[in-house]
Write a protein that holds these residues in place. Structure first.
Motif, PDB file in Angstrom:
ATOM      1  N   VAL A   1     -12.869  40.220  49.667  1.00  0.00           N
ATOM      2  CA  VAL A   1     -11.863  39.851  49.027  1.00  0.00           C
ATOM      3  C   VAL A   1     -10.601  39.977  49.989  1.00  0.00           C
ATOM      4  O   VAL A   1     -10.647  41.177  50.465  1.00  0.00           O
ATOM      5  N   VAL A   2      -9.512  39.264  49.753  1.00  0.00           N
ATOM      6  CA  VAL A   2      -8.256  39.352  50.608  1.00  0.00           C
ATOM      7  C   VAL A   2      -7.715  40.535  49.865  1.00  0.00           C
ATOM      8  O   VAL A   2      -7.150  40.446  48.784  1.00  0.00           O
ATOM      9  N   LYS A   3      -7.181  41.351  50.736  1.00  0.00           N
ATOM     10  CA  LYS A   3      -6.352  42.611  50.182  1.00  0.00           C
ATOM     11  C   LYS A   3      -5.184  42.845  50.980  1.00  0.00           C
ATOM     12  O   LYS A   3      -4.241  43.406  50.574  1.00  0.00           O
ATOM     13  N   GLY A   4      -4.960  42.238  52.200  1.00  0.00           N
ATOM     14  CA  GLY A   4      -3.844  42.638  52.991  1.00  0.00           C
ATOM     15  C   GLY A   4      -3.907  41.806  54.306  1.00  0.00           C
ATOM     16  O   GLY A   4      -4.695  40.865  54.735  1.00  0.00           O
ATOM     17  N   ILE A   5      -3.123  42.026  55.187  1.00  0.00           N
ATOM     18  CA  ILE A   5      -2.692  41.359  56.573  1.00  0.00           C
ATOM     19  C   ILE A   5      -2.724  42.350  57.678  1.00  0.00           C
ATOM     20  O   ILE A   5      -2.226  43.442  57.271  1.00  0.00           O
ATOM     21  N   TYR A   6      -2.813  41.917  58.592  1.00  0.00           N
ATOM     22  CA  TYR A   6      -3.036  42.874  60.001  1.00  0.00           C
ATOM     23  C   TYR A   6      -2.121  42.769  60.898  1.00  0.00           C
ATOM     24  O   TYR A   6      -2.300  41.207  61.563  1.00  0.00           O
TER      25      TYR A   6
ATOM     26  N   GLY B   1       0.597  42.303  69.230  1.00  0.00           N
ATOM     27  CA  GLY B   1       1.761  41.275  69.086  1.00  0.00           C
ATOM     28  C   GLY B   1       1.358  40.290  67.903  1.00  0.00           C
ATOM     29  O   GLY B   1       1.745  39.454  67.330  1.00  0.00           O
ATOM     30  N   ASP B   2      -0.078  39.849  67.732  1.00  0.00           N
ATOM     31  CA  ASP B   2      -0.749  38.771  67.127  1.00  0.00           C
ATOM     32  C   ASP B   2      -0.849  39.159  65.672  1.00  0.00           C
ATOM     33  O   ASP B   2      -0.960  40.601  65.461  1.00  0.00           O
ATOM     34  N   ILE B   3      -1.118  38.355  64.829  1.00  0.00           N
ATOM     35  CA  ILE B   3      -1.558  38.323  63.523  1.00  0.00           C
ATOM     36  C   ILE B   3      -3.034  38.236  63.084  1.00  0.00           C
ATOM     37  O   ILE B   3      -3.428  37.195  63.601  1.00  0.00           O
ATOM     38  N   VAL B   4      -3.440  38.997  62.344  1.00  0.00           N
ATOM     39  CA  VAL B   4      -5.054  38.551  61.859  1.00  0.00           C
ATOM     40  C   VAL B   4      -4.866  38.914  60.429  1.00  0.00           C
ATOM     41  O   VAL B   4      -4.402  39.802  59.789  1.00  0.00           O
ATOM     42  N   GLY B   5      -5.849  37.922  59.769  1.00  0.00           N
ATOM     43  CA  GLY B   5      -6.011  38.080  58.339  1.00  0.00           C
ATOM     44  C   GLY B   5      -5.109  36.869  57.617  1.00  0.00           C
ATOM     45  O   GLY B   5      -5.306  36.807  56.319  1.00  0.00           O
ATOM     46  N   HIS B   6      -4.312  36.086  58.214  1.00  0.00           N
ATOM     47  CA  HIS B   6      -3.401  35.281  57.812  1.00  0.00           C
ATOM     48  C   HIS B   6      -4.344  34.098  57.001  1.00  0.00           C
ATOM     49  O   HIS B   6      -3.590  33.241  56.007  1.00  0.00           O
TER      50      HIS B   6
ATOM     51  N   THR C   1      -8.566  49.642  69.036  1.00  0.00           N
ATOM     52  CA  THR C   1      -7.525  48.972  68.470  1.00  0.00           C
ATOM     53  C   THR C   1      -6.624  49.452  67.171  1.00  0.00           C
ATOM     54  O   THR C   1      -7.227  50.051  66.336  1.00  0.00           O
ATOM     55  N   SER C   2      -5.452  49.418  67.512  1.00  0.00           N
ATOM     56  CA  SER C   2      -4.522  49.943  66.408  1.00  0.00           C
ATOM     57  C   SER C   2      -4.012  48.763  65.837  1.00  0.00           C
ATOM     58  O   SER C   2      -3.137  47.915  66.419  1.00  0.00           O
ATOM     59  N   VAL C   3      -3.914  48.606  64.452  1.00  0.00           N
ATOM     60  CA  VAL C   3      -3.260  47.609  63.705  1.00  0.00           C
ATOM     61  C   VAL C   3      -2.241  48.181  62.649  1.00  0.00           C
ATOM     62  O   VAL C   3      -2.684  49.297  62.026  1.00  0.00           O
ATOM     63  N   CYS C   4      -1.341  47.418  62.333  1.00  0.00           N
ATOM     64  CA  CYS C   4      -0.427  47.734  61.174  1.00  0.00           C
ATOM     65  C   CYS C   4      -0.621  46.796  60.165  1.00  0.00           C
ATOM     66  O   CYS C   4      -0.909  45.555  60.217  1.00  0.00           O
ATOM     67  N   TYR C   5      -1.046  47.514  58.922  1.00  0.00           N
ATOM     68  CA  TYR C   5      -1.636  46.789  57.825  1.00  0.00           C
ATOM     69  C   TYR C   5      -0.798  46.771  56.746  1.00  0.00           C
ATOM     70  O   TYR C   5      -0.373  47.931  56.266  1.00  0.00           O
ATOM     71  N   LEU C   6      -0.662  45.757  56.029  1.00  0.00           N
ATOM     72  CA  LEU C   6       0.221  45.685  54.786  1.00  0.00           C
ATOM     73  C   LEU C   6      -0.523  45.151  53.718  1.00  0.00           C
ATOM     74  O   LEU C   6      -1.334  44.007  53.945  1.00  0.00           O
ATOM     75  N   GLU C   7      -0.634  45.560  52.527  1.00  0.00           N
ATOM     76  CA  GLU C   7      -1.221  45.093  51.368  1.00  0.00           C
ATOM     77  C   GLU C   7      -0.663  43.719  50.986  1.00  0.00           C
ATOM     78  O   GLU C   7       0.616  43.441  51.220  1.00  0.00           O
TER      79      GLU C   7
ATOM     80  N   PRO D   1       0.532  41.836  48.231  1.00  0.00           N
ATOM     81  CA  PRO D   1       1.787  41.872  47.330  1.00  0.00           C
ATOM     82  C   PRO D   1       2.862  42.346  48.197  1.00  0.00           C
ATOM     83  O   PRO D   1       3.975  41.505  47.959  1.00  0.00           O
ATOM     84  N   PHE D   2       2.887  43.463  48.949  1.00  0.00           N
ATOM     85  CA  PHE D   2       3.960  43.798  49.843  1.00  0.00           C
ATOM     86  C   PHE D   2       4.363  42.858  50.947  1.00  0.00           C
ATOM     87  O   PHE D   2       5.640  42.316  50.879  1.00  0.00           O
ATOM     88  N   PHE D   3       3.382  42.183  51.322  1.00  0.00           N
ATOM     89  CA  PHE D   3       3.608  41.371  52.326  1.00  0.00           C
ATOM     90  C   PHE D   3       4.318  39.762  51.957  1.00  0.00           C
ATOM     91  O   PHE D   3       5.358  39.369  52.516  1.00  0.00           O
ATOM     92  N   GLU D   4       3.709  39.524  50.741  1.00  0.00           N
ATOM     93  CA  GLU D   4       4.334  38.223  50.217  1.00  0.00           C
ATOM     94  C   GLU D   4       5.851  38.575  49.888  1.00  0.00           C
ATOM     95  O   GLU D   4       6.759  37.853  49.861  1.00  0.00           O
ATOM     96  N   SER D   5       6.170  39.860  49.153  1.00  0.00           N
ATOM     97  CA  SER D   5       7.665  40.114  48.968  1.00  0.00           C
ATOM     98  C   SER D   5       8.398  40.049  50.078  1.00  0.00           C
ATOM     99  O   SER D   5       9.667  39.643  50.110  1.00  0.00           O
ATOM    100  N   THR D   6       7.758  40.442  51.333  1.00  0.00           N
ATOM    101  CA  THR D   6       8.513  40.706  52.652  1.00  0.00           C
ATOM    102  C   THR D   6       8.848  39.042  53.149  1.00  0.00           C
ATOM    103  O   THR D   6       9.874  38.618  53.452  1.00  0.00           O
ATOM    104  N   LEU D   7       7.904  38.249  52.841  1.00  0.00           N
ATOM    105  CA  LEU D   7       8.175  36.821  53.443  1.00  0.00           C
ATOM    106  C   LEU D   7       9.129  36.121  52.358  1.00  0.00           C
ATOM    107  O   LEU D   7      10.126  35.309  53.016  1.00  0.00           O
ATOM    108  N   LYS D   8       9.136  36.777  50.954  1.00  0.00           N
ATOM    109  CA  LYS D   8      10.322  35.986  50.261  1.00  0.00           C
ATOM    110  C   LYS D   8      11.932  36.441  50.654  1.00  0.00           C
ATOM    111  O   LYS D   8      12.644  35.713  50.477  1.00  0.00           O
ATOM    112  N   VAL D   9      11.824  37.544  51.230  1.00  0.00           N
ATOM    113  CA  VAL D   9      13.277  38.002  51.519  1.00  0.00           C
ATOM    114  C   VAL D   9      13.598  38.104  53.095  1.00  0.00           C
ATOM    115  O   VAL D   9      14.808  38.778  53.422  1.00  0.00           O
ATOM    116  N   ASN D  10      12.520  37.610  53.860  1.00  0.00           N
ATOM    117  CA  ASN D  10      12.988  37.710  55.500  1.00  0.00           C
ATOM    118  C   ASN D  10      12.570  36.035  55.784  1.00  0.00           C
ATOM    119  O   ASN D  10      11.574  35.825  56.215  1.00  0.00           O
ATOM    120  N   PRO D  11      13.532  35.108  55.867  1.00  0.00           N
ATOM    121  CA  PRO D  11      13.239  34.008  56.092  1.00  0.00           C
ATOM    122  C   PRO D  11      12.691  33.724  57.685  1.00  0.00           C
ATOM    123  O   PRO D  11      11.999  32.650  57.950  1.00  0.00           O
TER     124      PRO D  11
END
Length: 231
Positions: free
Chosen positions: A48-53, A80-85, A104-110, A112-122
């Motif tokens: 189940v999708v929970k977040g993006i990396y 610098g790449d995205i995984v989970g999109h 490997t070190s990844v920055c993980y966003l759940e 709901p927060f990532f979708e909010s980030t997309l809405k306010v960062n064109p």
């Protein structure tokens, strides 16, 4: 997965680089920096999708089941790449797996927060759209090659792609420790066939083998195998 919280490198991370400055503190509060061991999966096909990396350091392979015993590597992802999109679609399950090929070190966003980030960062939304379009084009090309291209050109294409993505070290070998099995999975073939073709390319002077290391000695020659007509 071990969590850590190092400073984010704003010049490499597409998330921080393209977010509005006022949004960065929100990212800082909501992100999790996760350390993956070699061979550890960030997520598995069908989860189940929970977040993006966002990859901060290291290399991962993005892969999916080919049959009961084989896998097909869709792409390699690095700093610098995205995984989970691919989990952003209507089907709320990951259609692929993502596995660390080295620590490997990844920055993980759940999500709901990532979708909010997309809405306010064109700018970030636009960059993700272009990334998704390019990813789709590459996937179509890979599927076309798998269906229509003979195995030797597929292996030659895989080697050229690895060189273009990861470069070479100071003695000309691919600057990425990759197993023969992963190269085979990337080219959509078996280990045995890969072993045979690599030896042919080595004997012909197009590549050089030194244990597990591979150097491309005749890039034009490999390109001619991929596209004999030079189109």
């Amino acid at each position: 997965m071990k969590q850590n919280h190092p400073s984010c490198n704003l010049s490499d991370c597409i998330l921080c680089r393209l977010c509005l400055p006022d949004w960065i503190p929100a990212v800082e509060l909501n992100r999790k920096v996760i350390l993956l061991r070699k061979g550890q999966q960030a997520f598995t096909e069908g989860d189940v999708v929970k977040g993006i990396y966002f990859i901060y350091s290291g290399v991962m392979k993005v892969h999916q089941r080919w049959d009961h015993e084989k896998e097909l590597i869709v792409r390699f992802a690095r700093r610098g790449d995205i995984v989970g999109h691919l989990g952003l679609g209507k089907e709320a399950r990951y259609p692929v797996s993502a596995t660390a090929l080295e620590p490997t070190s990844v920055c993980y966003l759940e999500m709901p927060f990532f979708e909010s980030t997309l809405k306010v960062n064109p700018e970030l939304t636009y960059a993700l759209m272009r990334f998704l379009a390019n990813d789709l084009q590459e996937a179509h090309r890979a599927m076309r090659n798998l269906a229509h291209m003979p195995v030797k050109p597929r292996i030659a294409q895989a080697l050229l792609t690895l060189k273009n993505q990861f470069g070479t070290n100071n003695v000309g070998f691919l600057d990425f420790a990759i197993t023969r099995q992963d190269i085979a999975s990337f080219a959509g073939t078996t280990y045995e066939t890969l072993f045979k073709v690599l030896n042919e390319l080595n004997t012909g002077g197009l590549i050089q083998l030194n244990g597990r290391d591979i150097a491309i000695r005749d890039e034009a020659g490999l390109a001619a195998i991929v596209d004999p007509g030079g189109r």
